[in-house]
Motif scaffolding. Structure first.
Motif, PDB file in Angstrom:
ATOM      1  N   LEU A 170     -66.608  -2.078  -8.269  1.00  0.00           N
ATOM      2  CA  LEU A 170     -66.615  -3.475  -7.864  1.00  0.00           C
ATOM      3  C   LEU A 170     -68.068  -3.914  -7.947  1.00  0.00           C
ATOM      4  N   LEU A 171     -68.350  -4.859  -8.829  1.00  0.00           N
ATOM      5  CA  LEU A 171     -69.722  -5.281  -9.112  1.00  0.00           C
ATOM      6  C   LEU A 171     -69.886  -6.750  -8.773  1.00  0.00           C
ATOM      7  N   ILE A 172     -70.933  -7.076  -8.031  1.00  0.00           N
ATOM      8  CA  ILE A 172     -71.262  -8.459  -7.703  1.00  0.00           C
ATOM      9  C   ILE A 172     -72.598  -8.799  -8.361  1.00  0.00           C
ATOM     10  N   SER A 173     -72.619  -9.891  -9.116  1.00  0.00           N
ATOM     11  CA  SER A 173     -73.841 -10.286  -9.808  1.00  0.00           C
ATOM     12  C   SER A 173     -74.122 -11.768  -9.596  1.00  0.00           C
ATOM     13  N   TYR A 174     -75.365 -12.155  -9.835  1.00  0.00           N
ATOM     14  CA  TYR A 174     -75.776 -13.553  -9.775  1.00  0.00           C
ATOM     15  C   TYR A 174     -76.080 -14.051 -11.172  1.00  0.00           C
ATOM     16  N   GLU A 175     -75.833 -15.343 -11.369  1.00  0.00           N
ATOM     17  CA  GLU A 175     -76.188 -15.963 -12.640  1.00  0.00           C
ATOM     18  C   GLU A 175     -76.848 -17.309 -12.350  1.00  0.00           C
ATOM     19  N   TYR A 176     -78.099 -17.467 -12.813  1.00  0.00           N
ATOM     20  CA  TYR A 176     -78.843 -18.704 -12.572  1.00  0.00           C
ATOM     21  C   TYR A 176     -79.967 -18.798 -13.594  1.00  0.00           C
ATOM     22  N   ASP A 177     -80.687 -19.914 -13.606  1.00  0.00           N
ATOM     23  CA  ASP A 177     -81.804 -20.113 -14.524  1.00  0.00           C
ATOM     24  C   ASP A 177     -82.992 -19.290 -14.030  1.00  0.00           C
ATOM     25  N   GLN A 178     -83.254 -18.177 -14.693  1.00  0.00           N
ATOM     26  CA  GLN A 178     -84.304 -17.260 -14.234  1.00  0.00           C
ATOM     27  C   GLN A 178     -85.682 -17.903 -14.263  1.00  0.00           C
ATOM     28  N   SER A 179     -85.858 -18.927 -15.084  1.00  0.00           N
ATOM     29  CA  SER A 179     -87.172 -19.575 -15.163  1.00  0.00           C
ATOM     30  C   SER A 179     -87.493 -20.379 -13.901  1.00  0.00           C
ATOM     31  N   LEU A 180     -86.484 -20.633 -13.064  1.00  0.00           N
ATOM     32  CA  LEU A 180     -86.700 -21.427 -11.854  1.00  0.00           C
ATOM     33  C   LEU A 180     -87.087 -20.583 -10.650  1.00  0.00           C
ATOM     34  N   LYS A 181     -86.870 -19.269 -10.721  1.00  0.00           N
ATOM     35  CA  LYS A 181     -87.151 -18.412  -9.564  1.00  0.00           C
ATOM     36  C   LYS A 181     -87.415 -16.990 -10.024  1.00  0.00           C
ATOM     37  N   GLU A 182     -88.402 -16.364  -9.396  1.00  0.00           N
ATOM     38  CA  GLU A 182     -88.630 -14.946  -9.642  1.00  0.00           C
ATOM     39  C   GLU A 182     -87.557 -14.122  -8.943  1.00  0.00           C
ATOM     40  N   PHE A 186     -82.202 -10.729  -9.473  1.00  0.00           N
ATOM     41  CA  PHE A 186     -82.348 -11.267 -10.810  1.00  0.00           C
ATOM     42  C   PHE A 186     -81.024 -11.845 -11.309  1.00  0.00           C
ATOM     43  N   SER A 187     -81.140 -12.764 -12.239  1.00  0.00           N
ATOM     44  CA  SER A 187     -79.960 -13.301 -12.898  1.00  0.00           C
ATOM     45  C   SER A 187     -79.458 -12.288 -13.926  1.00  0.00           C
ATOM     46  N   LYS A 218     -82.691 -22.537  -2.825  1.00  0.00           N
ATOM     47  CA  LYS A 218     -83.611 -23.167  -3.769  1.00  0.00           C
ATOM     48  C   LYS A 218     -82.997 -23.454  -5.135  1.00  0.00           C
ATOM     49  N   VAL A 219     -82.242 -22.513  -5.670  1.00  0.00           N
ATOM     50  CA  VAL A 219     -81.843 -22.575  -7.076  1.00  0.00           C
ATOM     51  C   VAL A 219     -80.319 -22.547  -7.197  1.00  0.00           C
TER      52      VAL A 219
END
Length: 231
Positions: A170-182, A186-187, A218-219
């Protein structure tokens, strides 16, 4: 001004993974900079763990586990739990909060902390070998893949599959614009998840939800929940 800019460049390189070493995470725990630590069991674990069809009494591995309350939730549901964590401080706090007195033994270059259906390997994740870990029936990855920069994620995924015998995940991940946040976290795009795991597993996207208020407020971000089952 030049020195400030130099420090910024060094910091960005560090966070993006060229030098994201053990001291980074140990310092986070020592300074109590653990915003990633949740104050209750993750709702996505509670809602979706049944998708792996893991019988009670089976052993669930939580990589880069910290002192997550997800461990307590899994134990309370009758599972045995194994984990791996770099920070000894995190694991000391975990056992204290669980009210357990660990037995500690040296295993290779890591330590095994054990008590009542719980075994945590304390040390470098990449130093953990399959014989040290033992039988694993499922993997719960909420904060491991996303904690690592892109330069480390392929190595992590390959090592995780090796030491767990390619157990379902069972894997949980995030997806977002990496250029907006360090990072971290991680995305990790859905395409990247497939790149790491699709040759071994059948992947099912169980949920794709907007992070309320944005990541760290923030993002804009989405949180994806995956079931990875052996083909």
């Amino acid at each position: 001004r030049r020195c400030v800019r130099c420090r910024l460049v060094v910091r960005l390189s560090y966070v993006k993974g060229m030098n994201m070493d053990a001291s980074f995470w140990r310092q986070r725990w020592e300074q109590n900079e653990i915003g990633f630590h949740e104050t209750k069991a993750n709702p996505l674990l509670v809602s979706h763990f049944h998708e792996l069809s893991v019988a009670k009494g089976r052993r669930v591995f939580v990589p880069l586990c910290g002192k997550t309350l997800d461990i307590s939730w899994l134990l309370s549901r009758g599972y045995r739990v194994a984990g791996a964590e770099l920070s000894q401080l995190a694991i000391e706090q975990l056992f204290i909060e669980l009210g357990l007195q660990p037995d500690i033994e040296k295993v290779g270059s890591v330590e095994r902390w054990s008590a009542n259906n719980l075994d945590i390997l304390v040390g470098d994740f990449f130093a953990v070998a399959r014989p040290m870990l033992g039988q694993i029936d499922a993997v719960y990855d909420r904060a491991a893949l996303v904690a690592l920069p892109e330069t480390m994620r392929q190595r992590y995924a390959a090592h995780l599959m090796e030491i767990t015998g390619k157990a379902p995940q069972l894997l949980i991940s995030y997806e977002y614009d990496q250029s907006l946040k360090e990072g971290p976290p991680f995305s990790v795009s859905n395409e990247e998840v497939r790149r790491h795991y699709a040759s071994t597993y059948s992947l099912t996207l169980l949920a794709n939800t907007e992070v309320s208020g944005g990541l760290k407020g923030k993002v804009p971000a989405k949180e994806n929940v995956w079931a990875l089952k052996r083909r």
